[in-house]
Motif scaffolding. Structure first.
Motif, PDB file in Angstrom:
ATOM      1  N   PRO A   1       0.810  -1.222   0.000  1.00 27.60           N
ATOM      2  CA  PRO A   1       0.000   0.000   0.000  1.00 27.60           C
ATOM      3  C   PRO A   1       0.842   1.269   0.000  1.00 27.60           C
ATOM      4  CG  PRO A   1      -0.133  -1.123   2.128  1.00 27.60           C
ATOM      5  CD  PRO A   1       0.533  -2.059   1.181  1.00 27.60           C
ATOM      6  N   LEU A   2       2.031   1.229   0.617  1.00 28.81           N
ATOM      7  CA  LEU A   2       2.922   2.384   0.549  1.00 28.81           C
ATOM      8  C   LEU A   2       3.262   2.697  -0.902  1.00 28.81           C
ATOM      9  CD1 LEU A   2       5.605   2.053   3.388  1.00 28.81           C
ATOM     10  CD2 LEU A   2       3.872   3.822   3.132  1.00 28.81           C
ATOM     11  N   PHE A   3       3.593   1.654  -1.647  1.00 28.59           N
ATOM     12  CA  PHE A   3       3.968   1.810  -3.050  1.00 28.59           C
ATOM     13  C   PHE A   3       2.808   2.340  -3.894  1.00 28.59           C
ATOM     14  CE2 PHE A   3       4.347  -0.530  -7.234  1.00 28.59           C
ATOM     15  CZ  PHE A   3       5.251   0.362  -7.791  1.00 28.59           C
ATOM     16  N   LEU A   4       1.618   1.831  -3.644  1.00 33.90           N
ATOM     17  CA  LEU A   4       0.475   2.165  -4.496  1.00 33.90           C
ATOM     18  C   LEU A   4      -0.198   3.486  -4.132  1.00 33.90           C
ATOM     19  CD1 LEU A   4      -1.222  -1.348  -4.806  1.00 33.90           C
ATOM     20  CD2 LEU A   4       0.197  -0.179  -6.503  1.00 33.90           C
ATOM     21  N   PHE A   5      -0.164   3.859  -2.848  1.00 34.82           N
ATOM     22  CA  PHE A   5      -0.982   4.986  -2.402  1.00 34.82           C
ATOM     23  C   PHE A   5      -0.177   6.164  -1.862  1.00 34.82           C
ATOM     24  CE2 PHE A   5      -3.703   1.194  -1.866  1.00 34.82           C
ATOM     25  CZ  PHE A   5      -4.710   1.538  -2.751  1.00 34.82           C
ATOM     26  N   SER A   6       1.065   6.291  -2.255  1.00 32.38           N
ATOM     27  CA  SER A   6       1.896   7.402  -1.778  1.00 32.38           C
ATOM     28  C   SER A   6       2.107   8.465  -2.851  1.00 32.38           C
ATOM     29  CB  SER A   6       3.252   6.872  -1.291  1.00 32.38           C
ATOM     30  OG  SER A   6       3.090   6.071  -0.139  1.00 32.38           O
ATOM     31  N   GLY A   7       1.175   8.576  -3.760  1.00 36.43           N
ATOM     32  CA  GLY A   7       1.323   9.551  -4.834  1.00 36.43           C
ATOM     33  C   GLY A   7       2.326   9.122  -5.876  1.00 36.43           C
ATOM     34  N   THR A   8       2.614   7.837  -5.923  1.00 38.39           N
ATOM     35  CA  THR A   8       3.612   7.327  -6.860  1.00 38.39           C
ATOM     36  C   THR A   8       3.170   7.512  -8.307  1.00 38.39           C
ATOM     37  OG1 THR A   8       4.060   5.620  -5.198  1.00 38.39           O
ATOM     38  CG2 THR A   8       5.090   5.351  -7.367  1.00 38.39           C
ATOM     39  N   PHE A   9       1.912   7.197  -8.578  1.00 36.68           N
ATOM     40  CA  PHE A   9       1.415   7.238  -9.953  1.00 36.68           C
ATOM     41  C   PHE A   9       0.369   8.328 -10.191  1.00 36.68           C
ATOM     42  CE2 PHE A   9       2.579   2.758  -9.089  1.00 36.68           C
ATOM     43  CZ  PHE A   9       3.596   2.628 -10.020  1.00 36.68           C
ATOM     44  N   TYR A  10      -0.186   8.881  -9.118  1.00 35.40           N
ATOM     45  CA  TYR A  10      -1.253   9.866  -9.258  1.00 35.40           C
ATOM     46  C   TYR A  10      -1.006  11.028  -8.292  1.00 35.40           C
ATOM     47  CZ  TYR A  10      -3.117   5.177 -10.164  1.00 35.40           C
ATOM     48  OH  TYR A  10      -3.270   3.872 -10.559  1.00 35.40           O
TER      49      TYR A  10
ATOM     50  N   LEU B   1      -1.956  13.780  -5.408  1.00 36.37           N
ATOM     51  CA  LEU B   1      -2.666  13.583  -4.150  1.00 36.37           C
ATOM     52  C   LEU B   1      -4.148  13.920  -4.254  1.00 36.37           C
ATOM     53  CD1 LEU B   1      -2.286  12.876  -1.115  1.00 36.37           C
ATOM     54  CD2 LEU B   1      -1.891  15.315  -0.711  1.00 36.37           C
ATOM     55  N   ASP B   2      -4.488  14.908  -5.059  1.00 33.92           N
ATOM     56  CA  ASP B   2      -5.873  15.392  -5.086  1.00 33.92           C
ATOM     57  C   ASP B   2      -6.867  14.438  -5.753  1.00 33.92           C
ATOM     58  OD1 ASP B   2      -5.202  15.731  -7.738  1.00 33.92           O
ATOM     59  OD2 ASP B   2      -5.130  17.912  -7.649  1.00 33.92           O
ATOM     60  N   VAL B   3      -6.394  13.303  -6.272  1.00 31.77           N
ATOM     61  CA  VAL B   3      -7.340  12.335  -6.830  1.00 31.77           C
ATOM     62  C   VAL B   3      -8.013  11.531  -5.723  1.00 31.77           C
ATOM     63  CG1 VAL B   3      -5.974  12.130  -8.936  1.00 31.77           C
ATOM     64  CG2 VAL B   3      -5.694  10.427  -7.124  1.00 31.77           C
ATOM     65  N   TYR B   4      -7.448  11.554  -4.522  1.00 36.14           N
ATOM     66  CA  TYR B   4      -8.004  10.808  -3.403  1.00 36.14           C
ATOM     67  C   TYR B   4      -9.050  11.635  -2.663  1.00 36.14           C
ATOM     68  CZ  TYR B   4      -3.784   7.954  -4.056  1.00 36.14           C
ATOM     69  OH  TYR B   4      -2.795   7.178  -4.586  1.00 36.14           O
ATOM     70  N   PRO B   5     -10.007  11.000  -2.002  1.00 35.67           N
ATOM     71  CA  PRO B   5     -10.918  11.731  -1.123  1.00 35.67           C
ATOM     72  C   PRO B   5     -10.126  12.442  -0.020  1.00 35.67           C
ATOM     73  CG  PRO B   5     -11.670   9.479  -1.473  1.00 35.67           C
ATOM     74  CD  PRO B   5     -10.297   9.558  -2.048  1.00 35.67           C
ATOM     75  N   GLU B   6     -10.652  13.551   0.458  1.00 38.40           N
ATOM     76  CA  GLU B   6      -9.897  14.361   1.416  1.00 38.40           C
ATOM     77  C   GLU B   6      -9.461  13.599   2.666  1.00 38.40           C
ATOM     78  OE1 GLU B   6     -10.168  18.644   3.766  1.00 38.40           O
ATOM     79  OE2 GLU B   6     -11.623  18.128   2.224  1.00 38.40           O
ATOM     80  N   PRO B   7     -10.317  12.762   3.282  1.00 33.64           N
ATOM     81  CA  PRO B   7      -9.844  12.012   4.458  1.00 33.64           C
ATOM     82  C   PRO B   7      -8.635  11.126   4.143  1.00 33.64           C
ATOM     83  CG  PRO B   7     -12.232  11.916   4.308  1.00 33.64           C
ATOM     84  CD  PRO B   7     -11.752  12.502   3.020  1.00 33.64           C
ATOM     85  N   LEU B   8      -8.652  10.513   2.951  1.00 36.16           N
ATOM     86  CA  LEU B   8      -7.530   9.659   2.565  1.00 36.16           C
ATOM     87  C   LEU B   8      -6.284  10.487   2.276  1.00 36.16           C
ATOM     88  CD1 LEU B   8      -6.569   6.808   2.044  1.00 36.16           C
ATOM     89  CD2 LEU B   8      -7.428   6.982  -0.299  1.00 36.16           C
ATOM     90  N   GLN B   9      -6.458  11.708   1.816  1.00 36.55           N
ATOM     91  CA  GLN B   9      -5.307  12.587   1.575  1.00 36.55           C
ATOM     92  C   GLN B   9      -4.525  12.821   2.860  1.00 36.55           C
ATOM     93  OE1 GLN B   9      -6.142  16.230  -0.551  1.00 36.55           O
ATOM     94  NE2 GLN B   9      -7.645  15.228  -1.897  1.00 36.55           N
ATOM     95  N   TRP B  10      -5.231  13.011   3.963  1.00 39.28           N
ATOM     96  CA  TRP B  10      -4.544  13.231   5.242  1.00 39.28           C
ATOM     97  C   TRP B  10      -3.742  12.005   5.648  1.00 39.28           C
ATOM     98  CZ3 TRP B  10      -3.955  17.865   7.256  1.00 39.28           C
ATOM     99  CH2 TRP B  10      -4.866  18.873   6.929  1.00 39.28           C
ATOM    100  N   VAL B  11      -4.290  10.826   5.371  1.00 45.17           N
ATOM    101  CA  VAL B  11      -3.569   9.593   5.698  1.00 45.17           C
ATOM    102  C   VAL B  11      -2.308   9.483   4.842  1.00 45.17           C
ATOM    103  CG1 VAL B  11      -3.689   7.071   5.701  1.00 45.17           C
ATOM    104  CG2 VAL B  11      -5.677   8.425   6.426  1.00 45.17           C
TER     105      VAL B  11
END
Length: 272
Positions: A198-207, A209-219
């Motif tokens: 999940p670090l690899f996939l969800f750390s802004g690697t490919f997209y 940050l603003d594509v995520y919902p705001e609560p997920l952005q904080w995470v």
């Protein structure tokens, strides 16, 4: 147990933990690395390169250009390349500070033997973290050369990318060694890969940050890899700002805390 050398400049809380002989741990680690299968080492370098060629160059031809943090248009390959550079540093540091440390701690009983000499827990912790840091820096240096050859380095600020990579590797090596000190079985070690995905996939690697919902952005913004991705992306594309210094401070603080925690764990395991 042999008496340990102390240093007057150390805080009282660290007295007796450091013998000033980190180089002995490094020397032993480098000698052991010579017998390591070269394919094992090279695999950590080629993985992000394959991602770059398949997704950055291949899929990037369909995506076109994207905006960096400064609002400038860059190719998709140039956008994800620094992110994969951060991933290369993470993978090298984590592999060395988890699996290698796990075997030395639970099977070879290497640290137990080291701490029967004049070496202290801080010598061992810093030495092992430095070895992992060197592996992460090695992977990332090779990847940075590939980026340069592909024309994906867009700013003179990229000269600072290598020191930044060292900071990233330091942070992940310290965290990796700290976490591994609690793990005693192969099943538990599988959690490391589970955490890295999940670090690899969800750390802004490919997209962005603003594509995520705001609560997920904080995470996401709490994750160390996100800070590494943003820091290297700013340096290689020229979008440097005060936020870049914030990323640097994040890694300095987290790397220091991780190193001290790893030292404490060694003291607890072998002295308390």
């Amino acid at each position: 147990m042999p008496e340990q050398k102390t240093h007057r400049w150390l805080p009282a809380s660290l007295a007796g933990l450091y013998a000033g002989n980190i180089r002995a741990v490094l020397r032993r680690g480098l000698e052991a690395t010579k017998s390591t299968n070269a394919l094992v080492i090279l695999s950590g370098f080629f993985e992000p390169v394959f991602y770059l060629l398949s997704i950055g160059v291949g899929f990037g031809a369909l995506v076109g250009e994207v905006e960096n943090a400064a609002g400038e248009s860059v190719s998709y390959a140039a956008y994800i390349a620094p992110a994969l550079l951060a991933v290369a540093a993470m993978n090298g540091a984590v592999f060395d500070s988890t699996w290698n440390v796990f075997f030395k701690l639970n099977f070879q009983r290497l640290y137990e033997g080291m701490l029967q000499t004049t070496l202290g827990p801080l010598d061992v912790a810093v030495g092992e973290i430095t070895l992992a840091l060197m592996r992460g820096a090695l992977y990332a240096s090779g990847f940075l050369i590939v980026m340069q050859l592909l024309g994906l380095v867009l700013s003179p600020w990229a000269l600072l990318a290598l020191p930044a990579v060292v900071l990233i590797a330091l942070c992940f090596a310290a965290i990796g060694m700290s976490v591994t000190s609690y793990l005693t079985t192969f099943q538990q070690m599988s959690w490391v890969n589970f955490a890295l995905l999940p670090l690899f996939l969800f750390s802004g690697t490919f997209y962005p940050l603003d594509v995520y919902p705001e609560p997920l952005q904080w995470v996401v913004q709490v994750l160390p890899l996100w800070h590494g991705v943003e820091m290297l992306r700013a340096l290689t594309t020229g979008a440097v700002s005060l936020a870049t210094l914030g990323h640097v401070a994040y890694f300095v603080v987290l790397g220091t805390i991780g190193t001290l925690f790893a030292t404490r764990r060694l003291r607890v395991l072998f002295f308390d």
